[in-house]
Design an enzyme around this catalytic site. Structure first.
Site, short mmCIF file in Angstrom:
data_model
loop_
_atom_site.label_atom_id
_atom_site.label_comp_id
_atom_site.label_asym_id
_atom_site.label_seq_id
_atom_site.Cartn_x
_atom_site.Cartn_y
_atom_site.Cartn_z
N SER A 104 0.82 -1.22 0.00
CA SER A 104 0.00 0.00 0.00
C SER A 104 0.85 1.27 0.00
O SER A 104 1.89 1.33 0.67
CB SER A 104 -0.90 0.00 1.24
OG SER A 104 -1.54 1.25 1.40
N TYR A 127 -1.98 5.43 -4.51
CA TYR A 127 -2.94 6.53 -4.36
C TYR A 127 -2.28 7.75 -4.98
O TYR A 127 -1.16 8.10 -4.61
CB TYR A 127 -3.26 6.80 -2.89
CG TYR A 127 -4.29 5.86 -2.30
CD1 TYR A 127 -5.52 5.68 -2.93
CD2 TYR A 127 -4.05 5.20 -1.12
CE1 TYR A 127 -6.48 4.83 -2.39
CE2 TYR A 127 -5.01 4.35 -0.56
CZ TYR A 127 -6.21 4.17 -1.21
OH TYR A 127 -7.16 3.34 -0.68
N THR A 153 -5.55 2.46 -7.47
CA THR A 153 -6.85 2.34 -6.81
C THR A 153 -7.75 3.51 -7.22
O THR A 153 -7.38 4.66 -7.07
CB THR A 153 -6.69 2.30 -5.28
OG1 THR A 153 -5.88 1.17 -4.96
CG2 THR A 153 -8.03 2.19 -4.57
N LYS A 232 -7.73 -0.91 -9.83
CA LYS A 232 -8.41 -1.60 -8.72
C LYS A 232 -9.60 -0.80 -8.21
O LYS A 232 -9.46 0.40 -7.94
CB LYS A 232 -7.42 -1.80 -7.58
CG LYS A 232 -8.03 -2.37 -6.30
CD LYS A 232 -6.94 -2.68 -5.27
CE LYS A 232 -7.50 -3.25 -3.99
NZ LYS A 232 -8.06 -2.25 -3.09
N HIS A 256 -13.29 -2.39 -2.39
CA HIS A 256 -12.44 -1.94 -1.27
C HIS A 256 -12.85 -2.65 0.03
O HIS A 256 -12.77 -2.08 1.12
CB HIS A 256 -12.57 -0.42 -1.12
CG HIS A 256 -11.31 0.28 -0.72
ND1 HIS A 256 -10.56 1.04 -1.59
CD2 HIS A 256 -10.66 0.36 0.47
CE1 HIS A 256 -9.51 1.56 -0.95
NE2 HIS A 256 -9.55 1.15 0.31
C1 FNR Z 1 -7.78 -1.93 2.68
N1 FNR Z 1 -7.84 -1.79 1.29
C2 FNR Z 1 -6.95 -0.96 0.66
N2 FNR Z 1 -6.96 -0.85 -0.69
C3 FNR Z 1 -6.08 -0.05 -1.33
O1 FNR Z 1 -6.10 0.03 -2.55
N3 FNR Z 1 -5.16 0.66 -0.61
C4 FNR Z 1 -5.09 0.61 0.74
O2 FNR Z 1 -4.24 1.25 1.35
C5 FNR Z 1 -6.04 -0.20 1.42
N4 FNR Z 1 -6.05 -0.26 2.78
C6 FNR Z 1 -6.88 -1.13 3.42
C7 FNR Z 1 -6.81 -1.25 4.79
C8 FNR Z 1 -7.59 -2.18 5.44
C9 FNR Z 1 -7.49 -2.31 6.93
C10 FNR Z 1 -8.47 -3.01 4.71
C11 FNR Z 1 -9.31 -4.07 5.39
C12 FNR Z 1 -8.57 -2.87 3.35
C13 FNR Z 1 -8.75 -2.66 0.50
C14 FNR Z 1 -8.08 -3.99 0.16
O3 FNR Z 1 -7.07 -3.82 -0.79
C15 FNR Z 1 -9.07 -5.00 -0.43
O4 FNR Z 1 -9.77 -4.41 -1.50
C16 FNR Z 1 -10.07 -5.55 0.60
O5 FNR Z 1 -9.49 -5.64 1.87
C17 FNR Z 1 -10.54 -6.92 0.14
O6 FNR Z 1 -11.49 -7.41 1.00
P1 FNR Z 1 -11.20 -8.46 2.20
O7 FNR Z 1 -10.32 -9.56 1.68
O8 FNR Z 1 -10.56 -7.66 3.30
O9 FNR Z 1 -12.58 -8.90 2.54
C1 LAC Z 2 -8.48 2.12 3.74
C2 LAC Z 2 -7.63 2.96 2.85
C3 LAC Z 2 -6.43 3.54 3.42
O1 LAC Z 2 -9.31 1.37 3.21
O2 LAC Z 2 -7.44 2.40 1.63
O3 LAC Z 2 -8.41 2.25 4.98
#
Ligand code: FNR
Ligand code: LAC
Length: 357
Positions: A104, A127, A153, A232, A256
């Protein structure tokens, strides 16, 4: 610890309330968070019998790199909240499992340090900052230290409203930093503390992230980084096609993890339309609610090259750092292997669309 849900419960007992709320939570009423999970459960597998499955090959190829099974680690922010080793533990677990970690932008370890600890390919989740110069500089660092793809994303122009974070006045503790933001302009490295009724993360991202993302940015990111770009956060065929027409090498069907637009369509339901529209013009990935090896099989049947998992790896990290994350990946791998055997598939390419209803 027999499955991912055991890890989830154990992580809930270990994490402080604010970190747990941040990791586990979703936007609004968390309808999409629940639906992501339920949509996989509602799919049924039309398994094959009378197939020799004595020798099975669970491996596949993601953007040219062989991985042990069709599962990658989704980008999740601030992994040092789960365990002091944070992103370093995750990238080592990814290497041990023979898969790819997507790192990330909002990591608590610098992208160079994560890459240096990696023993398998890594992709960088981007991002786009309002400061395009700082974004370009970050992309050049990404390419220079050996990442092999950028995951752009596009579902978070603003942060979803996560009521758990507001109630907890969630913020990153001052001893941790958004490491890549520090490099991009140090004022943003420390997350602002949140007053009651605020999320510190929302304040941080609003000050830093660009709200104006268009398909032209797909081309821009590709040109600046020189790397393949995956887009994404797409849940529609027309958006996927626009991304591919602007040079995307892949699409990640994602909402997400239910953290952005609540009531967004579950990803298991959105996947077929995107896979059909893209065909073999680009690779299709999916994430959201994948918790079982059978979910991986269903996703592959519906046209995904591989799934990504977010929270399961955080649960593993919270329970036991690198070892916990490794155990989670191992469990999912062996569940997937068993699902292949019991559905009459000796190879990943034998998993076909007709196998899921
Ligand atoms: C995320 N996700 C996410 N996506 C992204 O593009 N950049 C990020 O920094 C983050 N940060 C993030 C933090 C936390 C705590 C979570 C739970 C999720 C989304 C992540 O990439 C993904 O799309 C989802 O987590 C997929 O779903 P599941 O497997 O958590 O159910
Ligand atoms: C999140 C961001 C940082 O889902 O992508 O918390």
């Amino acid at each position: 610890m027999l499955n991912v849900f055991d890890f989830e419960r154990a992580a809930g007992e270990r994490l402080d309330a604010a970190s747990w709320g941040y990791y586990a939570g979703g936007a609004g009423d968390e309808v999409t968070l629940r639906e992501n999970r339920d949509a996989w459960d509602r799919l049924a597998i039309r398994y094959r019998t009378m197939v020799d499955v004595a020798e099975r090959d669970t491996s596949t190829v993601a953007l040219g790199a062989r991985i042990a099974f069709p599962l990658l680690i989704a980008p999740t922010a601030m992994q040092c909240l789960a365990h002091p080793d944070g992103e370093l533990a995750t990238v080592r677990a990814a290497g041990a499992a023979g898969t790819i970690m997507v790192v990330s932008t909002t990591a608590t370890t610098s992208l160079e340090d994560v890459r240096a600890a990696a023993t398998s390919p890594t992709w960088f989740q981007l991002y786009v900052y309002k400061d395009r110069g700082a974004t370009a500089e970050m992309l050049q660092r990404v390419a220079a230290c050996g990442y092999t793809a950028v995951v752009l994303t596009v579902d978070a122009p603003l942060l979803g409203r996560r009521e758990r974070d507001i109630r907890n006045a969630f913020s990153l503790p001052p001893h941790l930093k958004i490491a890549n933001a520090v490099r991009a302009g140090s004022a943003h490295g420390n997350m602002p503390l949140a007053a009651n009724g605020e999320s510190g993360l929302t304040k941080h991202l609003q000050s830093l992230h660009d709200v104006q993302i268009t398909p032209r940015d797909v081309t821009w990111v590709h040109e600046v980084s020189g790397l393949p770009v995956l887009v994404k956060g797409v849940v529609r065929a027309d958006d996927a096609v626009r991304a591919v027409e602007h040079g995307a090498a892949g699409i990640v069907v994602s909402n997400h993890g239910g953290r952005q637009l609540d009531s967004a369509i579950a990803t298991a339901r959105a996947l077929p339309e995107v896979a059909d529209a893209i065909g073999d013009r680009a690779e299709v990935y999916v994430d959201g609610g994948v918790r079982r090896g059978t979910d991986v099989l269903k996703a592959v049947a519906l046209g995904a090259r591989a799934v990504m998992v977010g929270r399961p790896v955080l649960w593993g990290l919270a329970v036991d750092g690198e070892r916990g994350a490794s155990q989670v990946l191992q469990l999912l791998h062996s569940e997937f292997d068993l699902a292949m055997a019991l559905s009459g598939c000796a190879t990943v390419s034998a998993i076909t669309r007709d196998m899921v209803v």
